[in-house]
Scaffold this motif. Structure first.
Motif, short mmCIF file in Angstrom:
data_model
loop_
_atom_site.label_atom_id
_atom_site.label_comp_id
_atom_site.label_asym_id
_atom_site.label_seq_id
_atom_site.Cartn_x
_atom_site.Cartn_y
_atom_site.Cartn_z
N GLY A 35 0.80 -1.23 0.00
CA GLY A 35 0.00 0.00 0.00
C GLY A 35 0.82 1.27 0.00
O GLY A 35 0.27 2.37 -0.13
N LEU A 36 2.13 1.14 0.14
CA LEU A 36 3.01 2.31 0.13
C LEU A 36 3.21 2.77 -1.31
O LEU A 36 3.59 1.97 -2.17
N THR A 37 2.94 4.05 -1.58
CA THR A 37 3.15 4.60 -2.92
C THR A 37 3.87 5.94 -2.81
O THR A 37 3.74 6.64 -1.80
N ILE A 38 4.60 6.28 -3.86
CA ILE A 38 5.25 7.58 -3.92
C ILE A 38 4.19 8.68 -3.88
O ILE A 38 4.36 9.71 -3.21
N TRP A 55 14.99 12.27 -6.19
CA TRP A 55 15.96 11.74 -5.23
C TRP A 55 15.90 10.22 -5.11
O TRP A 55 16.92 9.58 -4.86
N TRP A 56 14.70 9.65 -5.22
CA TRP A 56 14.52 8.21 -5.06
C TRP A 56 13.64 7.70 -6.19
O TRP A 56 12.45 7.97 -6.24
N PRO A 57 14.20 6.90 -7.08
CA PRO A 57 13.49 6.50 -8.29
C PRO A 57 12.40 5.45 -8.09
O PRO A 57 11.67 5.14 -9.03
N SER A 58 12.30 4.90 -6.88
CA SER A 58 11.29 3.86 -6.64
C SER A 58 10.91 3.86 -5.16
O SER A 58 11.62 4.45 -4.33
N LYS A 59 9.83 3.18 -4.84
CA LYS A 59 9.45 3.14 -3.43
C LYS A 59 10.43 2.32 -2.61
O LYS A 59 10.63 2.59 -1.42
N GLY A 60 11.08 1.34 -3.21
CA GLY A 60 12.11 0.58 -2.49
C GLY A 60 13.28 1.46 -2.11
O GLY A 60 13.77 1.40 -0.98
N ALA A 61 13.72 2.29 -3.05
CA ALA A 61 14.82 3.22 -2.76
C ALA A 61 14.40 4.23 -1.71
O ALA A 61 15.18 4.55 -0.80
#
Length: 196
Positions: A35-38, A55-61
């Motif tokens: 459920g976590l989204t940018i 700064w962060w290209p993905s939610k994992g980053a």
């Protein structure tokens, strides 16, 4: 990819980095990794999503950076004057994180997500590398005091203690009885053999 773009940089970042990190961990605790989204982080933090993606290209980053940089998970290495006291203080901190919301929800969500996301697993490795680096002074002082050998593996000691807490709290879902921390540290440092 530069360290800055991969989401593992340790300093700098957007002006509202703490707000972004707080929003990331709050949403993770509430909604889990799926459920976590940018977009959700952008809305909650009041920061444009293009700034976050810059700064962060993905939610994992982003989550990897938040785990290292967020105030909720800050760690200061204890200095009680003894290795046993320092390890008890570290384990108390771990136990508190595993038993107190929202930190416990964050920890469980990350544990579940790393098994399905190789990208997140790589960022979580960065988090643990950061943690052991912050804990290193505990072991350096213990070596200087003659409490442990210079070739002692600090990561193994921390893993044994953290593993005991994780298994007891998260997997077995048992309460930690009084004295658990002291017994766990004593056993890791001294073993379980009968004195003889």
């Amino acid at each position: 990819m530069s360290e800055e773009r991969s989401g593992t940089r340790r300093s700098g970042g957007p002006r509202k980095a703490q707000e972004i990190f707080d929003a990331t961990l709050d949403l993770l605790a509430e909604k889990g990794y799926e459920g976590l989204t940018i977009e959700g982080v952008a809305q909650r933090s009041g920061v444009n999503k293009t700034t976050i993606y810059r700064w962060w290209p993905s939610k994992g980053a982003l989550l990897g950076a938040a785990l290292i940089g967020a105030r909720q998970l800050e760690l200061t290495a204890p200095d009680t004057g003894s290795l046993e006291g320092d390890l008890e203080a570290l384990l108390h901190t771990m136990v508190t994180l595993l038993t107190t919301r929202p930190a416990s929800d964050i920890a469980v969500s990350v544990l579940g997500a790393v098994t399905h996301s190789p990208e997140l697993a790589a960022h979580v490795q960065d988090f643990f590398a950061d943690r052991i680096a912050r804990e290193q002074p505990v072991f350096d002082r213990a070596v200087a005091r003659g409490e442990i050998a210079a070739d002692t593996d600090p990561m193994l000691l921390v893993d044994l203690l953290a593993g005991a807490a994780w298994v007891r709290v998260v997997l077995r879902q048992l309460p930690l009885e009084e004295g658990f921390v002291a017994r766990a540290v004593h056993t890791v440092l001294n073993g379980a053999r009968a004195a003889g």
